[in-house]
Each structure stands twice: as structure tokens, then as C-alpha cells.
Scaffold this motif. Structure first.
Motif, PDB file in Angstrom:
ATOM      1  N   ALA A  74       0.854  -1.191   0.000  1.00  0.00           N
ATOM      2  CA  ALA A  74       0.000   0.000   0.000  1.00  0.00           C
ATOM      3  C   ALA A  74       0.886   1.235   0.000  1.00  0.00           C
ATOM      4  O   ALA A  74       2.087   1.189   0.302  1.00  0.00           O
ATOM      5  N   PHE A  75       0.264   2.339  -0.358  1.00  0.00           N
ATOM      6  CA  PHE A  75       0.938   3.629  -0.248  1.00  0.00           C
ATOM      7  C   PHE A  75      -0.100   4.660   0.178  1.00  0.00           C
ATOM      8  O   PHE A  75      -1.127   4.815  -0.486  1.00  0.00           O
ATOM      9  N   PRO A  76       0.159   5.306   1.275  1.00  0.00           N
ATOM     10  CA  PRO A  76       1.353   5.183   2.116  1.00  0.00           C
ATOM     11  C   PRO A  76       1.429   3.818   2.809  1.00  0.00           C
ATOM     12  O   PRO A  76       0.455   3.084   2.854  1.00  0.00           O
ATOM     13  N   ALA A  77       2.646   3.529   3.306  1.00  0.00           N
ATOM     14  CA  ALA A  77       2.890   2.223   3.913  1.00  0.00           C
ATOM     15  C   ALA A  77       1.892   1.970   5.029  1.00  0.00           C
ATOM     16  O   ALA A  77       1.645   2.863   5.857  1.00  0.00           O
ATOM     17  N   PRO A  78       1.317   0.763   5.094  1.00  0.00           N
ATOM     18  CA  PRO A  78       0.263   0.497   6.075  1.00  0.00           C
ATOM     19  C   PRO A  78       0.841   0.236   7.465  1.00  0.00           C
ATOM     20  O   PRO A  78       2.026  -0.016   7.647  1.00  0.00           O
ATOM     21  N   THR A  79      -0.058   0.274   8.425  1.00  0.00           N
ATOM     22  CA  THR A  79       0.260  -0.126   9.794  1.00  0.00           C
ATOM     23  C   THR A  79      -0.454  -1.448  10.079  1.00  0.00           C
ATOM     24  O   THR A  79      -1.451  -1.792   9.444  1.00  0.00           O
TER      25      THR A  79
END
Length: 1488
Positions: A280-285
């Protein structure tokens, strides 16, 4: 004996001394009852496993494997093995063997010998004795055929800042046996999991490498995975390098889960990592939940980005975990089920339980491990049957009420799950106790007329029986003597003997014996009655021949002085077998008849001299002895044969009664069984034997002495016969059909099926297991989803190796059901309008058409018109219908794994066509075939998206495509993928193997390669095996490399004369060796051209080589030996040698020269084939250059060269070549001169005084050329010694031009210096150059620039000693083989070689040490660096030939070849008492 006494006591109430008159008639009954009772003996112990085999045993086919199984118990248990179904394991030669110690042995095997029923089966180890039987846990045996495999790592995409996943792709056939050991980057960095430390890398149990927070730098390197094979521990690295392709996103994107693990197994106590990876973008949590509770990090839980690490996992950690992936654009969740497993363990308590009959017993099975799927109980390895008395209170608790005698034995609790099993055992004993004496009587002295009461009390379970004896004989009952017994309330048996009015004859040794089923115990005591000696009448004694006899004299009276024995008037003992004990007993060992048969007399004497005599008659009987020669332990016959079993008695008293039993039952005479009995033999005849006649046949022979028996096992081999014969059948296409074929026989027959390849039953091919066709263990052939092509002739065959076996041909008819050409139609009509529906069907006639609406049958009425048979007019209530259509083809068809016989495919489903997908059809063909008629379809269920295609040919290219099917029809084929199967061991043997004798010790073997279709890859070579036919030794193998020729020829040598050999050939490729050819036999000739001897070198000198050889064992037929030799660049020469010799010296050879030698031997038939030549060098080396001080004597205008200073190196110097020039000149002035014996000096004239010169000298001998370069300066006129007188010139230098003569240039320069400033500057520069050259000349030696060569070391050459030298010079040391002392040699000189193909011999490396070079004796070697009084010489070597030096015999010198000359030896220091007192001169560099 206990049973006998028990019967006596019940049946004989008055006369206790009477015995059964025919005891021998019930011996069989007694032994049977005794065996039933012996199991309850307290010293008996049921079997217990000492070493129980593990649940899983894996091994590769190149390794011998032993599965150990041992048990303890009393008596020692017998260990056997069974299949899972309980049938006994039998030996299979070369594949499986049960050793006598109970271990199961699987030898290494070839891949073609793999058998699933042996190498992939479940076994059980059985331990049994008379107490009970114990079974082990299920033992899964897996023999793995080692196959070459490749590991691959593919490139993977990842979004910058996300988690990247690299996968290690391992072929499916080996995947379960390998695990990823580590990953490695291209730059050499080894990657291991660092998640516990919060690092970037994780390596999961499935081998995946997770890289967190990827950056663009991660693209710059590649990754390899390294896997370890669990069975061989071999490490295999991936064949290619996987790379990360990191994308730098330019747009936002929600999380997309790419890699997830839905179900994970972990072992108790190990660490486990759960992951869910999304891009994903932005990087997921990432967040982790369990049971709807958020998981927070703890001492055992670590969360790093997408990973949840659980350390030392526990059973309670099992459950469902949810991973939530989130960024600003969306959220995804992944559910993972964690299953924690622990090894199963079962233990039954109490381990041994002793219960009295009628009481209750309870066993508890303690279970540990996870998961536990089922629990089963067994007794003596048989399933426990519950009834009202034996029941399970729970699955772990067994309860037995009112224990009976039959309940004793071994009880086991078995625990199972899908991976393994475990068992615990316990023994139930009945409470039987050996008897023990509670009360006994003492020894007593009585007077006649007194009364006597003797009593013995004993306890035990069961209650013991007490019997009495007097002096070993039963006590007779009289009116004065009474015997009785009773049982106390405590369970003790009390027995007594009461005697009133005691008389002298009542004295003697009384004994009471308590006996029960467990054991017996005896107490004896002496009762002495005062009076003269009296001997009571003694009964005759019967004893068996060979046994030991003990006779006691039944004497009474007290005191007794002595007891003696006589036989036929002679006092005993008479032989070594006879002995009289101190208390009067006579012992005779190994009774013989007639020597020991007859009457014996005992004589008792009192102190007063009174005597008494008593007689006893000893009868010796001989028990029958069955002749083992005519009665073997095992007899194997075939069904229908006539069998005769002979029971011959070769020893024993007559009459002898002979009987027969089979499996414990008496043999009944019938039509097929006859018994013919003679006086000393019996013949059992079985006619037309069948399988029912198999069993144990026992011959019983009995006489008045004893009963003996011997048993033979009769094995009847039965050819197969039909139990259920196959018959013609039919089936509807698409349905499953099972065709039964059952046969019986002994051994159990193997049933297999074949199918005709044509329309007629002529050419049948065996049916192999596949998804579509399977042959079950009972012989049934099952065909799944039949097609029209399955119709045809099938043959069922049953064979067990007896006779020709059975076969039956049947016909299978596959009927075609009705089919609709248009399976689904859709039509849109308006309400109230007419609709015409068409139904076109095909299939086997007759066809019936029925219409349904909403699953209700339509009754065609008057309001609905039917046109023809397929047109229906009807009304619809709905204005529109959903349109269904055939599906789309699958996508992403790819090859996952490839083996030699299988290819694994995977695909992804696509559009279903608004109808449920029914199945996938995988179509494949050979790359050379066409899709029209040469493809093969395989059907897979709709839930499968991968398939393994089996039964392929090795090294063959195939095309694959997949078709999807739903109710509406088939999709178009998918995209075609191509794949080639891997290499496999050759499937066929080499062909046309021929063996021909070419001599008395050699054979010629020829063959051609295996058939091309059976080579299964490129043949790498052949193994040629041979052995003597009369030898038990295994084949010896010779390896023959591959060749492009279609016909192979090779020779076997060093064989024995006139001997028969068996020869075979095997082809091998990169995977392994194929099948062996049939053995071919040939006999070596009795006489043939001899085998040439192998020669070896004894010693060498500068001009000789001495060799020796082993004379041929058939040397009496030899005519002569011929020695062939040559040196490089010359032709072969030969010398004839007498056959009586085995040693020869070659003379007049060149010094320091390499020679090649071989020898042939010949007889009247010709010369033998030559051996490979050997290479040896004569001693000697190239000349050794001297020090400059010893070689050059400078003067003002000339130089004197002392040629004597050069050392010959062991070979005479033939000529010198001298060149010189000034230091700033490039052109050399050359002078060539021959070596003259009387001429030891050479003068170079017409030189300029005070000028520096370079001098290059070449010295040549037969061993090579040494080149040395010196820098020397002529003297000034003022320094010239007036005493030096130049010798007559030998060779003068050429005239120098005036512009190079300083004597001309110097005055001119001085005269014009004041006029020309430029000339002054030039003069200054020249002087500076002169100063630089002068400084350079202060060193001992200067290496010439632009010339390169190998430095050559000298080993055994002595020079003058020296002082401490310049530390800047490097020293090398050599060991002197003669003196054992070290020689320090320092080299700063360089040797060079111009051409590796030069014809000169390379300088020899080792000059013999005993020779001294100088006249002063053997000086001490020391460092060249010790010289500080002059420049050093620079040596260069002329180009030697590229050969290897061979050291002389008996000299421990390490020899170096020409490419190793530049590497000097280790330094050694040598001290010699004979060193010169003139100081150290240093060591000279030498050429080798």
C-alpha cells in the motif's frame, strides 16, 4: 509335578504312597496345564520396550537403515514386526530383513527397486513372551529416492517502504525433506532472522524471506536461498539469484494483502512468527488481535511491522489471530489459525498391578501432547472388548471387576493424532505367591518308646500342597503313624506327622515339601532314634540314561559310624562318575546301561561294630531319540504334491509308541492322510496337499522312560485361484466404475490390471496408478469419471510366483447418456406473448424427452401445443431471464515444479459464466504432437487450482493448457505453457555386451549404449563390473568415460590366467546409474602374450638410471624384456634384457636430463601391451654462478674472469657466453668462447679506466644454462696495482667509437667548458648520473629491469661460510639430506626463462651432498647477506623445459618444478666444523 500331586491327593485318600500306575499316559496333559500356570510365576515379567522405534523413520536410498526395537522381560521376549493390519513382516531379499536381534534392516536400494508397500508403509514392533504381548506405536517407514533437484528464487515486486517477500521455490517431490538454512546476498552477507531484535529480516518456517521497510538500495543486490536436506544434511543453493524490484509509487493505494498464512503449526517450546504482508501507499500499519482483544508486546510477544513473534510457544497459544492492515485509504483483515503441537506421550499407571482372583483392577492412562484425536485400549496387542465386567469409565480409565485368570497379561493405551501415535503399557498379574515355610521342625534325638510329632506350616497363593518323605521315599502309614493337614484362618497350610511308640526303624531324614503353581520349598531334618543300625527296605529306582542318580541309604539307628556302598561285592566308587558323600549318599553322574544298571548295597556300621545291609535295584531306561536327518525343521512343497514325513527312532527302549499331531491336534487318518507305523519308525503320508495342510506337524515318541517330540513346519505353496473372477460390465459415461478381481493363494498373489491398446484383445499394457484409474489392495480396478475412450478390453492378472498365475479378459462398455447440444438457452419475451423453446438432444437410443418448469414436470395439455417432439409453446410470467454461458478459460497458468516424471501446474480461475464451475480439465501433449488428436485430458475438481501431471517421460518437452467446465459447457483453452521434464537415471541397460579373451590376463569388452528412449538424459559414462564366477566377492567396477562413438571398446587387465569371469555394464548420467546388463561370461586364455611389468626407479646418477620390476608369476614362458626409453626431443631407443633379471641400469645418459621409460615383455606368442611410461631425471643441475669477488678481478683497462670459480652443478660445463657494456649503453658486446680444460681465465681488454660496466655471463651444460649478471667498475690509474700483470689475452673487446670513449670526450669537454654554458650544464648532469651509478654499484647484485624469470634454489651445494649480513636481504633455507644440517641461503638474484618449450633440460634441484666443491673441504653455508665487501651477482637462468624434477631415491629433498622456482624454501641454519677461517663468503644462488 504340582498337578500330579494335586491329582494324587484328590484321588488317593488312604494309601499316600501309591502313584498312578500309568503316569506316562497323562504327561501331555500335565505339560499343558503347567504351561498355563507358569505365566503366573512371580519371577515372570511381561515385556517392556527398552528401545521403542520412533513414529517416523526416514532414510534415503543410498543409506542402509536399521530400525532398532528391543524389549526386556522374563523370559526374554521375542521381537517380531507386523504390518499395520497385523500380518507378519517377511524378509524381502535386498529390500527388507528382520535381524535376529529384532531390528528391522532396510538396505540401500536403487530407485527402480522402490516399493511403496515396503518403503512407504506403517509397521509395528511386537514383543511377546509367555506373560503377554506388547505392540509399539505405529512406525512410519519412508525410504526416499534421492533425486537431483533445483532451487529457484524469482524476482519479486515491492512498494517502497513496505514489506518485501522473497520465496524459495523447491520442487514438490523434495519439499517436505528440505528446509531453508539461510539466505545469502550477492555481496556475501548471510541473512538470518532478526525479528526478535527488531531487525529488518525474517525467515519463516516455509523458507520465505521477509524484508521490512524496503528501499531502492535493496534493488542493488541479489538474493540466494540455501536449503538443507533433512536426510543427507547436504546444502543446496538456488540456481538463480532473486532480485527485488522496488517501486516508487506515484499515486495512493489502499492495502492489498499479497502473502498470508491461513493455518500455521508450531511445536511446543519453539518460536513461531505470524505474518501478514500487504502492499500500500502510504505504507500500512499492522495491528494484531486474539479473541477480539488487541495484542500488546510482552516478554514472549514481539510485534515488528507485519510480524508477530511468539517465543517459546505454549499449548494455550493455540487459536485464531486476526491481523488488521490499515492506511488512510482503507483496511484489510487476515485471519490466521495457530495450532501448537506437542509430542504425544502415554503412560499407564500402575505399571504392574497384582490382583487376586475375584478382586477388581483399574488402570489409568496419563496422556500428554497435543492434539489428541483418539485413544484406544488393547490387551496383548489385540483390541480390548468391553463387556459388563471390563469397561472404560472414560477414554483414559480402564476398569476390570471380578478379575479372572484369563485377565492376566499386558494392557496398552494407544494415543493417536494425524502425525504420530504413542503407547503406554502395564501388566496385570494374578496374586499368586510362591510358598514359604512358616513353621518347621528341628533335628531331634529320641529313645525307643517315645512319641514324635513333626509339623510344617507353609503359606502361598494358591495354597500349597505339603508332602512328606523319609530318606527320600514316601512315608508309609501304619497304625503308629498318621499324616494330616489343615488350613488356618490366616491361610496357612499346616501339615503334621504323628508317630506313637517310636522305634529304631522310625529314625532317618524327614522332609516336608510345600508346592503350588508358582514354586516349591523343602525343609529336611534328622530324627535320630538310639539303637543298632537298621536299613529299611528300599524300592527299586528307575532313572533315564544320561541323568545323575543320587541314592540315599534308608538307615536308622543312632549313632552311625559309617555308611559305605558296594556293587557286585566291590566297594564304590569304582569310576570317576561315582562319588560317596560324607553323609552316606551315593552320586552317579551320566548313568549308562549296562555299566550302571543293577543292584547296589549300602552297609551301615555303628561304633560298636554292628552292621546292617540294605539293597536297592537301579533300573536304567533309555528315552526315544528321533533322527533329525529325516525330520527337517521346515519343508516347502507345492499344492497337489505328495509329502512324506518320516519319524525314525534311532535310540530308546522298546516298546515305543509313536503318534502324530498337527498344530496341537491329533492327526486324523482320512483319505489324503495315511500313517504307517513300524516298531521304530512312523511314516505320515499326505497326498494331494493343499494350503489347509500347511502347519506344524509334531511326532511324539514315548516309551516307559519318557516322551519326546520333534516338530517340522510344512509350507504348501498354492498357485493363485479366483475368489471373485472379473466379468464383463458396463457403465454410464461420467460415472465411477469398480471392476472386482480377487484371487487367493500362498504366498498372497499380486493382482494387476492391463488394458488393450487397440480394439481387439491382443496388445495389453499395464495400468499404472493415477487420479483416474486406481488398483486397490483387494485387486479391484476403479475408474473415476469414465469416458467413452475407457471402453475396451481389460485383463486382470494374479501371480505369486507359483506356476503361471491367473488372467481373465473382460470388456467394459461405457454408455453415452443423453446430451444437449445447447445446454442452456435464454430468451426474452414480453408478457402474454408466445415463446417457442427448442430441445435438441443426442445419445444412445431410445431417447425420452421430458419438460420441467421450476423442477415440476409439465403435463402437456390442450392449452400447450407440442410441435414435433422438441417444440414447446408455453407462457412465461417473467419478462426477463438471467443469462448463463460457458466459462472463461483459467488465467496465470504456470509450471510450479518439475521432476523427471511429473510436472506441477497452477492456475487462477476466471469468469464462471454465471454458473457453478464443475471441474477443470488439464490437457497436455508432447511438444511434437498436435492438439487435434495427440493430447491427454485429466479432470480435477472445481476446488483445485493446481495439478500434478504424472506418468511423463524424462527429458521430454510437453505443452499444457487448462479448460474450465460448467453446466453450460467448456471454456476455450487457456494459454499454452511449455515445460521439459528433468533427467532420470537410465531406464535400460547397455546393449550388445560382448566379452572376448585377448590374453591370459586380459579381456576385451564391447557394448553399445542403451536404447535412446531409455537413456533419460545424456549418458555420462559407464560402470564396467567384473568378478570371478567362482568367487563370493562382489563385483569390481571400472569407470569408462562417455564417447561420441556408437560402439564402446575397453579392456580388463591384470586378470587371472585360465579363469572364468562374469562381466556386466551399467550406464550412468548426472542422476545416477541405470539397470545393469545381463552377466556375460568369458574365460581368459591359458597362454597369451604376457602382461608387461610395472617398473620403478631405484636410484639415479648423472649418467645412469637403475630400475627394477616384479617378475611375472608365469615368467617361465617369457622370452625377453625390452626397455624403451627416450629423452625429450629424441626418438625412442630400446635395450633387450634377460628374463632372469628383475633389475637393470641404463648407462651413458645425459646429465640432468628427463627420460621417459616403459618396459614390455614377450614370449612365443608376441609382446604384451605396454604400460604407461614413467618419467625420471638423471642427477645434475645447471651451472652455479660464483661470487663476483671470486669470479672478476678488475684492472684499469681490462677485466680478468676466473672461469674456475663456476661450479658445474653436477654436470660438466660445456661452454660460456660473455657479454658486457657500460652502464648507460643498451647494446651488448658479445664474446662466445669454448670451454678449454687448461684455460681457466678469460680477459676482456680495451676498457676505460674508472668506468662502470655490466657483465652478463651464460654457462651451459647438459642440464641447462645459468645466466648471471654482474656490475663492476674498472680501476683508476692511481689505484692500479703495479704488481698485477695481465695474462695473455684470450678474447679482446671491439673498438669503441670516439663519442663513447671518455678518454676522448673528457679533454674536449674541459677545453670548451669556459666557452659554452650549455656544455657546462651537460657536464654537470653527466657527473650526477655517474654519481648515481656509483651508488648503485655499492650493492652486491642488481636485478635487470625488463627481464623476468623464476628464482632457482640449490639444495645440496656447499659454499664458504660468512658473517652476519644485511638484514634487508631475504634468506631461504634448505635441508641437506646427507648431513641432516640446515643450509641458509639468501637470494637477491633473479633467474629468468625465455621459452617454456626450450629443448634444454631444466637445472636439477638436488646435487648429491657428499661431494665438496672447494678444495678447503666442506665449508659451512651461511647467509649471502654476510658479505659486505662487494657487489652481489645477479643470476638469470636460461629457459628450461617445462618438466617436473624427480628427486633421486633415498634423498629426502623437496623438489620444485620450473614454475615453483621463484618460491624459496624455508630458512635453515647449518653449522659445520670444517668451515673456512677466512670469513663468510655467503651462499651462491643456483639453478635447479
Amino acid at each position: 509335578m504340582f498337578i500330579l500331586k494335586l491329582l494324587e491327593r484328590r484321588l488317593v485318600s488312604k494309601n499316600r504312597i501309591s502313584l498312578f500306575s500309568e503316569k506316562t499316559s497323562i504327561i501331555l496333559l500335565i505339560s499343558t496345564i503347567t504351561e498355563l500356570c507358569v505365566a503366573s510365576s512371580p519371577d515372570r515379567l511381561g515385556p517392556r520396550f527398552v528401545h521403542e522405534p520412533p513414529s517416523l523413520v526416514e532414510f534415503d536410498n543410498n543409506t542402509d537403515t536399521v530400525v532398532h526395537c528391543s524389549a526386556r522381560g522374563s523370559p526374554i521376549p521375542r521381537v517380531t514386526w507386523t504390518h499395520r493390519d497385523g500380518s507378519d513382516i517377511r524378509d524381502v531379499p535386498g529390500l527388507r530383513h528382520v535381524r535376529p536381534d529384532g531390528s528391522l534392516f532396510f538396505p540401500s536400494f536403487r530407485s527402480e527397486n522402490y516399493r511403496p508397500d515396503i518403503h512407504d508403509a506403517t509397521y509395528s514392533c511386537i514383543a511377546s513372551n509367555i506373560v503377554g504381548t506388547l505392540g509399539s506405536r505405529d512406525v512410519r517407514i519412508r525410504g526416499v529416492v534421492q533425486r537431483h533437484f533445483k532451487v529457484q528464487v524469482h524476482d519479486e515486486f515491492a512498494v517502497k517502504g513496505n514489506v518485501a517477500v522473497l520465496k524459495c521455490h523447491v520442487p514438490s517431490f523434495v519439499r517436505e525433506y528440505v528446509s531453508v538454512a539461510y539466505w545469502k546476498r550477492e555481496d556475501g552477507v548471510v541473512i538470518r532472522s532478526t525479528v526478535s531484535k527488531g531487525g529488518r529480516y525474517s525467515i519463516l518456517p516455509n523458507g520465505e524471506l521477509h524484508i521490512r521497510g524496503v528501499t531502492m538500495k535493496d534493488e542493488l543486490t541479489g538474493y540466494r536461498c540455501h536449503v538443507r536436506h533433512r536426510l543427507t544434511s547436504d546444502i543446496t543453493s538456488s540456481t538463480d539469484v532473486g532480485r527485488l524490484i522496488v517501486k516508487d509509487p506515484h499515486s495512493l493505494s489502499p492495502p492489498r494483502v499479497r502473502d498470508q498464512q491461513q493455518r500455521i503449526q508450531a511445536v511446543l517450546g519453539k518460536d513461531i512468527e505470524l505474518t501478514c504482508v500487504a502492499q500500500a501507499f502510504p505504507a500500512p500499519t499492522y495491528r494484531w488481535y486474539r479473541d477480539q482483544y488487541l495484542i500488546s508486546p510482552s516478554s514472549r510477544l514481539t510485534i515488528v511491522d507485519s510480524s508477530l513473534l511468539i517465543e517459546q510457544v505454549e499449548i494455550t497459544d493455540s487459536g485464531k489471530y486476526v491481523c488488521i492492515v490499515n492506511n488512510s485509504l482503507g483496511e484489510k483483515s487476515v485471519q490466521i489459525t495457530l495450532i501448537v503441537t506437542a509430542p504425544l506421550l502415554a503412560e499407564v499407571q500402575p505399571e504392574t498391578q497384582e490382583v487376586r482372583i475375584g478382586k477388581s483392577a483399574i488402570f489409568n492412562c496419563s496422556i500428554s501432547g497435543h492434539p489428541v484425536h483418539s485413544v484406544h485400549w488393547k490387551k496383548n496387542n489385540r483390541p480390548l472388548i468391553e463387556d459388563g465386567r471390563i469397561r472404560l469409565l472414560s477414554r483414559e480409565v480402564l476398569y476390570i471387576s471380578k478379575v479372572k485368570r484369563g485377565d492376566q497379561g499386558m494392557y496398552q493405551c494407544f494415543v493417536y493424532n494425524s502425525q504420530e501415535s504413542a503407547q503406554g503399557s502395564a501388566e496385570l498379574k494374578l496374586g499368586e505367591v510362591a510358598p514359604s515355610m512358616m513353621v518347621t521342625f528341628p533335628e531331634r534325638n529320641l529313645k525307643p518308646g517315645m512319641s514324635l510329632s513333626l509339623s510344617c506350616s507353609a503359606s502361598g497363593n494358591p495354597l500349597p500342597v505339603i508332602t512328606w518323605k523319609l530318606d527320600g521315599f514316601p512315608i508309609p502309614e501304619t497304625p503308629r503313624l498318621r499324616i494330616g493337614d489343615f488350613v488356618t484362618s490366616h491361610g496357612h497350610v499346616v501339615s503334621y506327622v504323628n508317630i506313637s511308640d517310636v522305634r529304631v526303624e522310625d529314625g532317618g531324614e524327614y522332609s516336608c515339601k510345600a508346592t503350588n503353581a508358582v514354586d516349591s520349598v523343602t525343609h529336611a531334618g534328622k530324627i535320630n532314634v538310639y539303637g543298632p543300625p537298621i536299613i529299611r527296605p528300599m524300592e527299586n529306582v528307575t532313572v533315564l540314561s544320561g541323568e545323575t542318580l543320587t541314592l540315599r541309604c534308608a538307615v536308622s539307628g543312632y549313632p552311625i559310624k559309617s555308611i559305605t556302598w558296594e556293587r557286585d561285592g566291590s566297594p564304590l566308587p569304582l569310576t570317576h562318575r561315582q562319588k560317596v558323600e560324607s553323609h552316606g549318599a551315593l552320586i552317579v553322574r551320566k548313568m549308562e546301561r549296562p555299566a550302571d544298571h543293577g543292584e547296589y548295597t549300602c552297609i551301615a556300621k555303628s561304633p560298636e561294630g554292628l552292621t546292617a545291609r540294605g539293597r536297592i535295584y537301579v533300573i536304567i531306561k533309555v528315552a526315544p531319540l528321533i533322527d533329525e536327518e529325516f525330520f527337517p525343521e521346515t519343508k516347502i512343497v507345492s499344492q497337489g504334491m505328495r509329502v512324506k514325513l518320516v519319524c525314525a527312532i534311532i535310540k530308546g527302549d522298546t516298546p515305543i509308541r509313536i503318534g502324530w499331531m498337527k498344530d496341537g491336534d491329533a492327526v486324523v487318518r482320512e483319505n489324503r492322510r495315511r500313517v504307517q507305523t513300524l516298531e521304530d519308525s512312523s511314516l505320515l503320508v499326505l497326498t494331494n496337499v493343499s494350503y489347509s495342510d500347511s502347519g506344524n506337524y509334531t511326532c511324539f515318541a514315548s516309551n516307559s522312560a519318557a516322551t519326546v517330540n520333534r516338530t517340522t513346519t510344512l509350507v504348501v505353496n498354492v498357485p493363485p485361484h479366483w475368489v471373485k473372477e472379473p466379468s464383463n460390465t458396463n457403465v454410464v459415461r461420467g460415472y465411477r466404475i469398480s471392476m472386482d478381481c480377487m484371487a487367493d493363494g500362498f504366498p498372497n498373489p499380486r493382482v494387476f490390471w492391463k488394458k488393450s491398446t487397440g480394439e481387439k484383445p491382443v496388445d495389453f499394457r499395464e495400468i499404472g496408478p493415477s487420479y483416474k484409474m486406481q488398483v486397490y489392495g483387494n485387486g479391484s480396478l476403479v475408474i473415476q469419471e469414465t469416458e467413452i475412450t475407457d471402453s475396451g478390453y481389460y485383463m486382470c492378472q494374479a501371480n505369486n510366483g507359483i506356476d503361471e498365475g491367473l488372467s481373465k479378459v473382460i470388456f467394459l462398455k461405457v454408455h453415452a447418456p443423453p446430451e444437449f447440444e445447447t445446454k442452456y438457452g435464454s430468451q426474452a419475451v414480453k408478457k402474454e406473448q408466445d415463446a417457442i423453446l427448442s430441445c435438441e438432444a443426442s445419445g444412445e437410443s431410445p431417447l425420452k424427452v421430458r419438460w420441467e418448469k421450476d423442477k415440476h414436470i409439465l403435463d402437456i395439455g390442450s392449452n400447450k401445443n407440442l410441435t414435433g417432439t422438441t417444440i414447446l409453446m408455453m407462457f412465461f410470467d417473467m419478462p426477463y431471464q438471467l443469462i448463463a454461458e460457458p466459462p472463461s478459460p483459467p488465467t496465470n497458468l504456470a509450471v510450479v515444479a518439475v521432476t523427471s516424471r511429473t510436472i506441477e501446474l497452477s492456475w487462477k480461475p476466471s469468469y464462471s459464466g454465471n454458473s457453478a464451475i464443475l471441474k477443470y480439465i488439464v490437457q497436455y501433449k508432447n511438444a511434437s504432437g498436435s492438439w487435434d488428436r495427440h493430447f491427454t485430458p485429466l479432470v480435477f475438481s472445481s476446488s483445485e487450482t493446481s495439478a500434478t501431471i504424472r506418468g511423463l517421460l524424462p527429458v521430454t518437452t510437453y505443452h499444457f493448457r487448462v479448460v474450465t467446465e460448467n453446466l453450460q459447457g467448456h471454456s476455450q483453452p487457456s494459454a499454452i505453457v511449455e515445460s521439459t521434464t528433468a533427467v532420470e537415471v537410465p531406464g535400460g541397460p547397455p546393449l550388445n555386451v560382448c566379452v572376448e579373451a585377448t590374453g591370459s590376463q586380459s579381456l576385451k569388452v564391447t557394448w553399445t549404449p542403451p536404447k535412446p528412449e531409455l537413456q533419460h538424459g545424456a549418458i555420462q559414462g559407464y560402470y564396467l563390473g567384473y568378478k570371478q564366477t567362482d568367487s563370493d566377492h562382489p563385483f569390481q567396477y571400472k569407470r569408462v568415460g562417455k564417447s561420441t562413438r556408437a560402439h564402446y571398446i575397453t579392456y580388463l587387465t591384470n586378470l587371472k590366467r585360465n579363469t572364468k569371469y562374469a562381466v556386466l555394464v551399467q550406464a550412468f548420467n548426472n542422476v545416477g546409474a541405470g539397470p545393469r546388463s545381463d552377466e556375460t561370461y568369458a574365460v581368459t586364455l591359458e597362454t597369451a602374450p604376457p602382461t608387461s611389468p610395472v617398473i620403478s626407479v631405484i636410484s639415479t646418477s648423472p649418467s645412469t638410471i637403475t630400475i627394477q620390476w616384479k617378475r611375472d608369476e608365469y615368467g617361465d614362458t617369457l622370452k625377453e624384456y625390452t626397455l624403451h626409453y627416450k629423452h625429450d626431443g629424441d626418438d625412442w631407443m630400446k635395450e633387450s634384457i634377460n628374463v632372469e633379471s628383475n633389475r637393470y641400469t641404463l648407462k651413458d645418459l645425459k646429465c640432468g636430463t628427463r627420460y621417459r621409460l616403459f618396459m614390455t615383455s614377450s614370449n612365443s606368442l608376441g609382446s604384451g601391451e605396454p604400460r604407461d611410461p614413467i618419467t625420471i631425471r638423471t642427477k645434475g643441475g645447471a651451472p652455479v654462478s660464483p661470487r663476483k669477488e671470486d669470479f672478476i678481478q678488475p684492472n684499469t683497462t681490462f677485466l680478468t674472469l676466473n672461469l674456475e670459480a663456476w661450479q658445474s652443478g653436477g654436470c660438466p660445463i660445456q661452454n660460456f657466453n660473455v657479454q658486457y657494456r657500460t652502464t648507460f649503453q643498451r647494446r651488448w658486446i658479445t664474446a662466445r668462447l669454448p670451454l678449454i680444460t687448461l684455460q681457466n681465465q678469460f680477459i676482456i681488454r680495451h676498457l676505460a679506466p674508472g668506468r662502470e660496466y655490466n657483465l652478463l655471463v651464460n654457462a651451459h651444460n647438459e642440464a641447462g644454462t645459468t645466466e648471471a649478471e654482474y656490475t663492476v667498475k674498472t680501476l683508476n690509474f692511481s689505484l692500479a696495482s703495479p704488481t698485477i700483470t695481465a695474462p695473455p689475452p684470450v678474447l679482446e673487446d671491439s673498438y669503441l667509437p670516439f663519442y663513447r670513449n671518455l678518454t676522448v670526450l673528457l679533454p674536449v669537454a674541459i677545453s670548451i667548458i669556459v666557452l659554452l654554458v650549455v656544455i657546462v650544464t651537460v657536464i654537470v648532469c653527466l657527473r650526477r648520473q655517474s654519481d648515481t651509478s656509483s651508488r648503485a654499484s655499492s650493492g652486491d647484485s642488481q636485478s635487470r629491469k625488463g627481464r623476468q624469470g623464476d628464482a632457482v634454489g640449490m639444495v645440496d651445494f656447499y659454499q664458504k661460510g660468512g658473517k652476519d649480513g644485511d638484514a634487508s636481504l631475504k634468506s631461504s633455507t634448505y635441508f641437506s639430506p646427507a648431513s641432516g644440517k640446515s643450509i641458509g641461503i639468501t637470494f637477491n638474484n633473479r633467474h629468468r626463462r625465455h621459452d617454456d618449450n626450450h629443448e634444454y633440460a631444466e637445472p636439477y634441484a638436488a646435487v648429491p651432498p657428499p661431494k665438496c666443491v672447494t678444495r678447503e673441504g666442506c665449508p659451512t653455508m651461511s647467509s649471502v647477506a654476510a658479505r659486505t665487501d662487494g657487489p652481489y651477482a645477479t643470476m638469470k637462468r636460461s629457459p628450461p623445459r617445462p618438466v617436473t624434477y624427480l628427486p633421486p631415491i633415498n634423498q629426502g629433498v623437496k623438489v620444485r618444478n620450473s614454475r615453483q622456482m621463484a618460491q624459496l624454501e624455508r630458512p635453515i641454519t647449518c653449522n659445520n666444523s670444517g668451515s673456512s677461517s677466512s670469513g663468510s663468503s655467503g651462499d651462491r644462488p643456483s639453478s635447479m
